[in-house]
Design an enzyme around this catalytic site. Sequence first.
Site, PDB file in Angstrom:
ATOM      1  N   GLY A   1      -4.227   4.083   5.091  1.00 20.95           N
ATOM      2  CA  GLY A   1      -3.578   5.305   5.544  1.00 20.95           C
ATOM      3  C   GLY A   1      -4.560   6.348   6.041  1.00 20.95           C
ATOM      4  O   GLY A   1      -4.282   7.089   6.989  1.00 20.95           O
ATOM      5  N   ASP A   2      -5.734   6.414   5.384  1.00 18.29           N
ATOM      6  CA  ASP A   2      -6.754   7.396   5.768  1.00 18.29           C
ATOM      7  C   ASP A   2      -7.785   6.789   6.717  1.00 18.29           C
ATOM      8  O   ASP A   2      -8.891   7.293   6.841  1.00 18.29           O
ATOM      9  CB  ASP A   2      -7.445   7.947   4.516  1.00 18.29           C
ATOM     10  CG  ASP A   2      -8.145   6.855   3.733  1.00 18.29           C
ATOM     11  OD1 ASP A   2      -8.100   5.671   4.161  1.00 18.29           O
ATOM     12  OD2 ASP A   2      -8.734   7.154   2.680  1.00 18.29           O
TER      13      ASP A   2
ATOM     14  N   ASN B   1     -25.690  -6.847   9.365  1.00 10.62           N
ATOM     15  CA  ASN B   1     -25.761  -5.606  10.169  1.00 10.62           C
ATOM     16  C   ASN B   1     -25.956  -5.952  11.645  1.00 10.62           C
ATOM     17  O   ASN B   1     -26.644  -5.242  12.365  1.00 10.62           O
ATOM     18  CB  ASN B   1     -26.861  -4.674   9.668  1.00 10.62           C
ATOM     19  CG  ASN B   1     -26.473  -4.047   8.341  1.00 10.62           C
ATOM     20  OD1 ASN B   1     -25.298  -3.965   8.020  1.00 10.62           O
ATOM     21  ND2 ASN B   1     -27.461  -3.632   7.571  1.00 10.62           N
TER      22      ASN B   1
ATOM     23  N   GLU C   1      -0.211   4.258  -0.995  1.00 16.84           N
ATOM     24  CA  GLU C   1      -1.219   5.340  -0.946  1.00 16.84           C
ATOM     25  C   GLU C   1      -1.815   5.595  -2.326  1.00 16.84           C
ATOM     26  O   GLU C   1      -1.120   5.764  -3.327  1.00 16.84           O
ATOM     27  CB  GLU C   1      -0.664   6.642  -0.349  1.00 16.84           C
ATOM     28  CG  GLU C   1      -1.745   7.703  -0.100  1.00 16.84           C
ATOM     29  CD  GLU C   1      -2.969   7.191   0.680  1.00 16.84           C
ATOM     30  OE1 GLU C   1      -3.869   6.609   0.050  1.00 16.84           O
ATOM     31  OE2 GLU C   1      -3.011   7.355   1.917  1.00 16.84           O
ATOM     32  N   ASN C   2      -3.134   5.605  -2.331  1.00 23.09           N
ATOM     33  CA  ASN C   2      -3.914   5.682  -3.580  1.00 23.09           C
ATOM     34  C   ASN C   2      -3.519   4.564  -4.533  1.00 23.09           C
ATOM     35  O   ASN C   2      -3.578   4.728  -5.754  1.00 23.09           O
ATOM     36  CB  ASN C   2      -3.773   7.051  -4.247  1.00 23.09           C
ATOM     37  CG  ASN C   2      -4.317   8.154  -3.368  1.00 23.09           C
ATOM     38  OD1 ASN C   2      -5.411   8.028  -2.826  1.00 23.09           O
ATOM     39  ND2 ASN C   2      -3.553   9.214  -3.195  1.00 23.09           N
TER      40      ASN C   2
ATOM     41  N   ASP D   1       0.872  -1.177   0.000  1.00 18.28           N
ATOM     42  CA  ASP D   1       0.000   0.000   0.000  1.00 18.28           C
ATOM     43  C   ASP D   1       0.905   1.222   0.000  1.00 18.28           C
ATOM     44  O   ASP D   1       1.558   1.522   1.009  1.00 18.28           O
ATOM     45  CB  ASP D   1      -0.921  -0.019   1.221  1.00 18.28           C
ATOM     46  CG  ASP D   1      -2.008   1.063   1.128  1.00 18.28           C
ATOM     47  OD1 ASP D   1      -1.841   2.001   0.318  1.00 18.28           O
ATOM     48  OD2 ASP D   1      -3.004   0.955   1.867  1.00 18.28           O
TER      49      ASP D   1
ATOM     50  N   ASP E   1     -27.555 -12.486  28.876  1.00 20.97           N
ATOM     51  CA  ASP E   1     -28.202 -12.477  27.552  1.00 20.97           C
ATOM     52  C   ASP E   1     -27.426 -13.297  26.510  1.00 20.97           C
ATOM     53  O   ASP E   1     -27.999 -13.706  25.492  1.00 20.97           O
ATOM     54  CB  ASP E   1     -28.336 -11.038  27.023  1.00 20.97           C
ATOM     55  CG  ASP E   1     -29.324 -10.189  27.817  1.00 20.97           C
ATOM     56  OD1 ASP E   1     -30.037 -10.728  28.680  1.00 20.97           O
ATOM     57  OD2 ASP E   1     -29.357  -8.965  27.566  1.00 20.97           O
TER      58      ASP E   1
HETATM   59  O1  AHR Z   1     -34.200  -9.693  25.424  1.00 24.87           O
HETATM   60  C1  AHR Z   1     -34.815  -9.369  26.688  1.00 24.87           C
HETATM   61  C2  AHR Z   1     -34.070  -8.267  27.426  1.00 24.87           C
HETATM   62  O2  AHR Z   1     -34.016  -7.067  26.675  1.00 24.87           O
HETATM   63  C3  AHR Z   1     -32.633  -8.516  27.738  1.00 24.87           C
HETATM   64  O3  AHR Z   1     -32.424  -9.389  28.786  1.00 24.87           O
HETATM   65  C4  AHR Z   1     -32.168  -7.147  28.074  1.00 24.87           C
HETATM   66  O4  AHR Z   1     -30.785  -6.996  27.914  1.00 24.87           O
HETATM   67  C5  AHR Z   1     -32.952  -6.260  27.149  1.00 24.87           C
HETATM   68  O5  AHR Z   1     -33.490  -5.182  27.860  1.00 24.87           O
HETATM   69  O1  AHR Z   2     -23.453  -8.481  10.598  1.00 20.30           O
HETATM   70  C1  AHR Z   2     -22.313  -7.685  10.306  1.00 20.30           C
HETATM   71  C2  AHR Z   2     -22.066  -7.573   8.818  1.00 20.30           C
HETATM   72  O2  AHR Z   2     -23.163  -6.966   8.176  1.00 20.30           O
HETATM   73  C3  AHR Z   2     -21.913  -8.852   8.085  1.00 20.30           C
HETATM   74  O3  AHR Z   2     -20.666  -9.466   8.264  1.00 20.30           O
HETATM   75  C4  AHR Z   2     -22.133  -8.414   6.657  1.00 20.30           C
HETATM   76  O4  AHR Z   2     -22.623  -9.440   5.847  1.00 20.30           O
HETATM   77  C5  AHR Z   2     -23.114  -7.286   6.779  1.00 20.30           C
HETATM   78  O5  AHR Z   2     -22.652  -6.179   6.107  1.00 20.30           O
HETATM   79  O1  AHR Z   3      -3.723   3.019  -1.189  1.00 19.52           O
HETATM   80  C1  AHR Z   3      -4.925   2.435  -0.845  1.00 19.52           C
HETATM   81  C2  AHR Z   3      -5.722   3.279   0.102  1.00 19.52           C
HETATM   82  O2  AHR Z   3      -6.161   4.453  -0.535  1.00 19.52           O
HETATM   83  C3  AHR Z   3      -5.011   3.818   1.310  1.00 19.52           C
HETATM   84  O3  AHR Z   3      -4.751   2.861   2.325  1.00 19.52           O
HETATM   85  C4  AHR Z   3      -5.969   4.852   1.775  1.00 19.52           C
HETATM   86  O4  AHR Z   3      -5.357   5.878   2.519  1.00 19.52           O
HETATM   87  C5  AHR Z   3      -6.577   5.378   0.480  1.00 19.52           C
HETATM   88  O5  AHR Z   3      -7.966   5.345   0.574  1.00 19.52           O
END
Ligand code: AHR
Ligand code: AHR
Ligand code: AHR
Length: 524
Positions: free
Chosen positions: A304-305, A437, A229-230, A227, A514
């Site tokens: 880097g960024d 997510n 940069e860019n 790497d 939990d």
């Molecule tokens: O999922 C039920 C409850 O919801 C969990 O025990 C607590 O962490 C959240 O308030």
């Molecule tokens: O659940 C976290 C991430 O969310 C997963 O790895 C990816 O598939 C999605 O972007």
């Molecule tokens: O060089 C690849 C990437 O480009 C660097 O790590 C980052 O700083 C930029 O986005």
Amino acid sequence: MFSKPSLERAWVLALGLATTGSLVAAGPCDIYASGGTPCVAAHSTTRALYNAYSGRLYQVKRDSDGKTTDISPLSAGGVANAAAQDSFCASTTCLITIIYDQSGRGNHLTQAPPGGFKGPEANGYDNLASAIGAPVTLNGKKAYGVFVSPGTGYRNNAASGTATGDAAEGMYAVLDGTHYNGACCFDYGNAETNSLDTGNGHMEAIYFGDCTSWGSGSGSGPWIMADLENGLFSGVNPRQNTGDPSVSYRFTTAAIKGRPNQWAIRGANAASASSMSTFYSGARPANGYNPMRKEGAIILGIGGDNSNGAQGTFYEGAMTSGYPSDATENAVQADIAAAKYVVTPLTSGPALTIGSSVSLRATTPGYTDRYLVHNSSNGIVTQAVSSSSSSSALKQQATWIVRSALNNNNNNNGNGNSGCVSFESKDQAGRYMRHYNFALQLAADDGTKQMREDATFCPLAPLNNGQQQGGSTHSIRAWNYPTRYLRHYANVAYVASNGGGVHPFDAAASFSEDVSWFVGAGFV
Ligand code: AHR
Ligand code: AHR
Ligand code: AHR
């Protein structure tokens, strides 16, 4: 000069004899020093990188009370004291807060601050790595590497002694060649001191992954690239050097070095006594990369960024002052092979039986009649289920078949299992529990690497110590996010971290309960 592995090993041993008077192997940074290119930064959570080093390797912080402790080698020059971590982190979760510099220059790596890209923490910092994401053994002794999930990063923007401008330097890292992705950028090395993209030639870092936004090598990756940069470069041609092969040794040694109008990419199987191979050696690319304008900050796991979408695992690495010779690097590689990195299970507590039909019941007081079920819209929630009075449809939705991990590459070195598993729906064959997510959902195995990683879960001893629930209680973490555990929150299922995150479901309150599940027989 030292083209045969046995000669290199002899050289390493002779060096140990010459400097200490006893028959011990020199560490990587002793070898670099004797080659005239001393380490100016030396980072490892697994072992000392100097034969005489017995100081701090890394710091962990536990989430139960916020206390920290330093982990040092078992003996000078030796493997990290993983047992000290295990006892400090028992029944809670721990993060790696500092990776200490062993070179004496104080070039420690800490949580990366926001840059051009912001981190996922509320303050824009990157996440810290789990302390248990990358267990291994070195010569039979347990140690932990640094498992970098997307969003995780370490940095030092005020390093001393690292190369600046067009000055010569070298660097190596030992990585997991099976843990990577195509996002920018899983790097270790020299970067900008302000966490911004300040232009071509302002970085010189090892990159590992299968990103094709810039350059690439031969095959489908992953590749060791630089790497600068860019641009991720496999050679002088900005698009492709077919001499830079796909490399996926479970333990991969990667090296980059540069001096005025000359640089090189080298690599090897870290677990084999073979020499490093040279994948590129030659001129600098055009358009701002000659001369270089290195700034001397140090990054791990990010660009880097602060681009922080990448993933990978780091075990050890160092940066030098001066351009190391190939022979010096080959001797370092011989030392790494002699350290004998080997995989070890990712799991703890009793194993889940592959092929068995199970149910997962909540253990949080007040919620112990609730089980993990998928609903009709592929969401995964907790719901009360009764073997005598619930409908057969609901009992099926609360039943899961334990399968070998869909991400069967995850720690097995091609033979043997990591202990991680996937959960297939009983009533919807071919659909599995995954996170997306960070919410759990039911999804078909579409064969993609992302799906298979998101559907792989690693059972651990329960964080609530199995209180009141008997011997089949497990906490179960996401394979690709070791800080994140299968949790119910407001009766919906997530992979959640133990406080600190920006999501409500990452709340620290009630976390241990939990994330602890009683795994019993399936309903059907
Ligand atoms: O999922 C039920 C409850 O919801 C969990 O025990 C607590 O962490 C959240 O308030
Ligand atoms: O659940 C976290 C991430 O969310 C997963 O790895 C990816 O598939 C999605 O972007
Ligand atoms: O060089 C690849 C990437 O480009 C660097 O790590 C980052 O700083 C930029 O986005």
